[in-house]
Structure formats: C-alpha cells, structure tokens
Enzyme design. Structure first.
Site, short mmCIF file in Angstrom:
data_model
loop_
_atom_site.label_atom_id
_atom_site.label_comp_id
_atom_site.label_asym_id
_atom_site.label_seq_id
_atom_site.Cartn_x
_atom_site.Cartn_y
_atom_site.Cartn_z
N GLU A 55 0.88 -1.16 0.00
CA GLU A 55 0.00 0.00 0.00
C GLU A 55 0.92 1.22 0.00
OE1 GLU A 55 -2.72 0.23 3.31
OE2 GLU A 55 -3.38 2.23 2.67
N ARG B 234 5.22 -12.67 9.85
CA ARG B 234 5.92 -11.44 9.50
C ARG B 234 7.25 -11.38 10.22
NH1 ARG B 234 2.26 -7.41 9.22
NH2 ARG B 234 3.72 -5.72 9.55
N LYS C 278 4.34 0.84 9.47
CA LYS C 278 4.51 2.09 8.72
C LYS C 278 3.91 3.27 9.48
CE LYS C 278 3.04 0.12 4.91
NZ LYS C 278 2.48 -0.04 3.57
#
Ligand code: ATP
Ligand code: MG
Length: 565
Positions: A37, A262, A272
């Site tokens: 994204e 992850r 982020k």
C-alpha cells in the site's frame, strides 16, 4: 534451488507450490505479486515478503507483479509509489512490464459489486460506522442484522449508482456484503465493501467518490491478474474465508492465498504508521534517516542488497511469529562487506602525534594492504610524516592495566610504518587538556622492510596531518533502548523507548588521502572502527560526511560459536 553449494533449506510455501505443480492445480504456473500500500516507505519486513514473492516466482520460472494496493485515497502519495519502486529495484528485483495499481481495477470492482447486488449478496446500508460496529457483535456475542439488510435488489442497484454519482455525503451509506451476522469469524459479518469518501485519489483524481475497502479489492485484484500464489502475512489468515467467499460468489479465477509469519526484529519497529510518527514528530530526519529500518534508511546507512537478501534467506519462512535478533542482520552485512570493502585508515577523534626525530619536511609513501581477504585488491600508498593524528583513545597518560597502546615510556607500532616510543605530552596551559603527544621513532623498524625489529604488543592506526582529509563521521546505535520497543508502562507510547544516543556526530575526523574520491555507493572498512560509507544526502565535495554502517564487533558470530553452530 539456489545456485550455490549449500542447498536452500526448503519451507512450507515451496512444499505447497511443489504440490500444486504435481496435481497441476495452476497448470504448473507460478505467478505471484508484491502488493504494497503506497502509504509509507518499505522496511526490512517488506524485504522478506519481496524476497519470497519474487524469489518463488523466479525459482519456478514464473513472474512476480508489483501491484500497488492504492484503495485509500487520503493516505497515499506518489512519493511513496516512487520510493517503493526504487527500493524493490535496489533490492535486485524486476517486475518487467507487470506494474499494476488496484485503482486501475476500480471499474471492474464496481461491476463485480453490481454483480453481487444482483445476486442478492450485497446491500446498501444506511447505518453509521459506529452503528455498524455496534451491530457487528463481538467474538462471544453474535451480531444482528442491519434494518437495511433486506432492501430489494432494485433499490440497492439504484442507491449504489447514486452513491457513485455523489448524491450522498461521506459516511452516510456503505455497500456491504450479505454473508452471516452470526459467523464466528467477524470478517464474515456483512463486511463493508464500499464507503463514500469525496477525496482526490493520487491516480484517479476525482473520478470516484466511493472507494473499495482493501478486503474487497485485494482478492479480486489478485484474480484479475491471474495470480496463482498470493502470499501474505499471518494477520490475513482470518480474512482468507472472506476473500474465498467473494471469489466464489463472483465465479472468477481463484488464487491460493498462503500466510507466513511477518518479520520482527529486536530494537526495531516495523509498522509504517509508527515509522510515519517518527518522521512527523522529528525523532528522525526522514524516512531515509540511516537509523530507520526502511530500505531507504538501510541503503543510506551502507547496507547492501546482497546482505539483505542473504538475511532473508537465512531467516527462512515459517508459520508462527517470532522475533529475529538484529545481530543476525548485522552479521550478514559484515560477511558481505568483509569480502569487498577496501581497508582504510581514518582517525575519528584526532589527537596530534609529533615524531620528534623525524625530519621536518620529509614525506614517505608507505605501502598499505587494501584487503587482506582479497589479495587481488592490491595495495595503496599512504603518506607518512612528522606530524600525525592518532585516536584520542589510543593514548592514555595514566594507562589502566593491560593497556597496550600509547602511554609515556611505552612503544607501539604505527600500522604499515614504524615503532614509536612516547616521550611526553603537551597540555593546554589553561585547560590542562592534552593537545599533543610527543614520541620518537626507530627508523630500523619499518613495516615490510624485512627488518621490523622487535615485536610490540600494540598496533594503532594514524593519518598524516598535512595530507589528511577532514570529514564528519556519524556513528549510530539502535533507535530504541529496548529489544522490544513496544514494551511500555501503562499510558505511555513507544516513543518513550527512543534511544536519545542513537546518533553521535564527530565533526573533525581525519581520513587518509586515498579516500578523496569516495562517493556514495562505495564501502570501506576503517581499520579498527567498522564499515563506513559516504552519506548520499549530506556529503558534498566541500564537506565529506561518512556514516558508520556497522562496527566490527560481531555479536552474532559469538552467539553461533557458543551454541556450537
Ligand atoms: P505495516 O504494518 O508495516 O504498515 P503492511 O502490511 O500494512 O505493513 P503493506 O504495504 O500492506 O504493509 O505490505 C505489503 C506486503 O508486505 C504485504 O504482503 C505484507 O504482508 C508484507 N509485509 C509487511 N510487513 C511485513 C513484515 N514485517 N514481514 C513480512 N512481510 C511483511
Ligand atoms: Mg497493509
């Protein structure tokens, strides 16, 4: 299989692909995608996903798309799109002509939504966001249906078209999938597919005022692109039934989603949103601050793509979350740099050393080895003269026990040069600070002459004062003081764990003259100090700025040794 002598250890994703190929599920094709994204810069966690997405495609002769999942108009920017493309390329991967944007599919997604409405599988809801949340229920209590759940197909088609036409204000209506308000999986309780947001999109401008939710866009985007294996992190496991439901209702190509753990790293944050906070609140100088775990930051710090890919290979892929020691990342970097970084002498905190019996105007060019790990790297000349700089740390007026460097009456070898003996010091009259160390040298002890003479316990580095290049050197430490930066007392946020000593600036370092041509992208080992690179942003011909990439102390190698690995 990777083309080196040690076979790549297999992992469950490879096993799944092998199985699919065996049963011919996708006709032997492996088409993957990396779907960021564009709401921030990529970080080292993304590198793991990139290496996996591009790596699997390459290994099985397929391809990997770069697709921007740009469904949120208010948080996304072209700057992020550009940085992401730069970072993926830098890491060594190429999407060829397969660059896509979820926003390119907005028309198709709209048509798909109409298809669901017509099938009685989606409806326009007038509940507010808060009401939707309230109606949804909890993990232990079932939700209840919206009063608008049973609108007719005609009414839903009409309202949805008018939503698109901009007739209704933001937040006043949504389009929801009609699934199951009692499902134990909250994602299946009539999830929102579209919301109204009269916001400009970085690519579609003001064409749309309704935007698809990520969950509505993601699976269909994969399907449209013909993705076979859609790899993502574990938090999407609970979303898979929803993605499957959408694809099944629409009856379109159905990729296999595979979730993996992850990457978490000690002393590092990877969300982020948090990284954006660090940037916006000025805790760092930008997304590419050399202390940031972003690829842009790591690159500026002096990390190589080779080291990062090696790291991603070594951590492997698993199905359960864990935290990797940042020492492993640094170890991979040292291994890479050790092979290729030329050695140089640089004095970070200079102290003047005067050789009393060395001729005033004499300058000797001494031969220095460029890389003991790589004889083909050859040698270079380093000027030597009467006035040198040494590290402040390499001299003590009152040495502690086992101090083998310079102190009054002691002898050390100057690397590639002579043995010198300390005869005294000169102090600043006012402050008492030592401003100069005096010594004599023994001309019969020249390095490499075959007659080096006696052995001494200490060898120190130096630069010749007249020829040295001034530079600013920046030393870094972890950005956070705790291995888990999220560990806070009640009411505090992660910023309390920021390490206020993560940057040390040394404004008056002195480098040997061979470093005159140093440019960003070159790596060096400053002997005894670590690996360094030119700072790509702040360095100029008027003011050289070096970053310390990593020290020479390899804590990971020590851990491995202790564990007998
Ligand atoms: P963040 O939580 O840092 O904002 P994200 O998941 O929202 O990350 P995306 O841009 O959606 O960021 O991520 C693109 C891809 O990278 C996704 O497939 C995601 O699963 C993967 N990814 C993100 N963070 C990690 C991580 N720490 N380790 C491995 N893969 C990751
Ligand atoms: Mg995300």
């Amino acid at each position: 299989m990777a083309q080196n002598d040690t076979p790549t250890p297999s992992h469950f994703i490879r096993d799944i692909i092998e199985e699919h190929n065996k049963i011919n599920r996708f006709g032997g094709k492996v088409i993957t995608r990396f779907p960021p994204e564009p709401n921030g810069y990529l970080h080292i966690g993304h590198a793991k996903a990139i290496c996996l997405d591009f790596g699997m495609a390459k290994e099985y002769g397929g391809r990997c798309h770069l697709r921007f999942d740009d469904t949120n108009p208010t948080k996304e920017e072209q700057e992020y799109v550009d940085s992401i493309m730069e970072d993926v390329r830098w890491l060594g991967f190429d999407w060829g002509k397969h660059l896509y944007f979820a926003s390119d599919y907005f028309d198709r997604l709209y048509d798909y939504a109409v298809q669901l409405i017509k099938a009685g599988k989606a409806y326009v809801d007038d509940l507010s966001a808060d009401e939707i949340r309230e109606y949804r229920g909890t993990l232990t209590a079932p939700g209840k249906g919206s009063p608008y759940r049973n609108r007719s197909v005609e009414e839903n088609l009409d309202l949805f078209a008018r939503m698109r036409a901009g007739e209704f204000p933001d937040g006043s209506k949504t389009l929801r999938a009609k699934i199951d308000m009692a499902s134990p999986n909250l994602n299946m309780r009539d999830p929102v597919m579209y919301r109204i947001r009269k916001a400009e999109h970085h690519r579609t401008g003001d064409k749309w005022c309704i935007y698809p939710m990520y969950d509505w866009a993601h699976g269909q985007s994969d399907s449209i692109e013909g993705i076979t294996h859609s790899m993502c992190t574990l938090e999407y496991e609970d979303h898979r039934p929803l993605y499957d439901w959408y694809l099944d209702q629409l009856g379109i190509h159905h990729p296999q989603q595979i979730e993996f753990a992850r990457l978490n790293l000690t002393y590092t944050l990877m969300s982020k949103r948090r990284l954006l906070t660090l940037v916006e609140k000025g805790h760092v100088t930008g997304w590419d601050d050399p202390r940031m775990p972003t690829l842009a930051g790591l690159r500026r710090r002096g990390y190589t793509p080779e080291a990062i890919r090696d790291f991603c290979e070594r951590i492997g892929v698993a199905k359960s979350n864990s935290t990797v020691d940042i020492a492993l990342l640094e170890h991979c970097l040292r291994e890479d740099l050790n092979k290729r970084a030329p050695r140089m002498m640089a004095v970070l905190r200079p102290l003047k050393l005067v050789i009393e019996n060395y001729p005033e105007d004499q300058v000797e060019e001494l031969e220095a080895v460029n890389n003991p790990e790589d004889p083909s790297a050859g040698t270079r000349q380093a000027p030597f003269s009467r006035v040198l700089y040494i590290e402040q740390d390499d001299f003590r007026e009152n040495p502690p026990k086992k101090y083998f460097r310079l102190f009054p009456g002691n002898e050390v070898r100057l690397r590639y040069a002579y043995i010198v003996k300390c005869t005294g010091v000169v102090k600043d009259e006012k402050t008492g600070e030592i401003i100069e160390v005096r010594c004599t040298y023994d001309p019969a002890t020249k390095s490499g002459s075959g007659q080096e003479g006696k052995k001494v316990k200490g060898t120190i580095h130096w630069v010749s004062a007249a020829q040295a290049i001034p530079a600013e050197v920046r030393l870094y430490d972890h950005l956070f003081t705790k291995p888990n930066p999220d560990e806070v007392e009640g009411g505090q946020d992660f910023t309390v764990n920021i390490n206020s000593n993560s940057l040390e600036t040394l404004p008056s370092s002195r480098l040997e003259p061979s470093l005159a041509g140093a440019t960003p992208g070159n790596f060096y080992q400053f002997e005894r100090q670590g690996y360094f690179c030119v700072d790509a942003k702040d360095s100029s011909s008027a003011r050289l700025v070096f970053n310390r990439t990593v020290t020479l102390r390899d804590t990971w190698a020590k851990i491995e040794k202790k564990d007998g690995k």
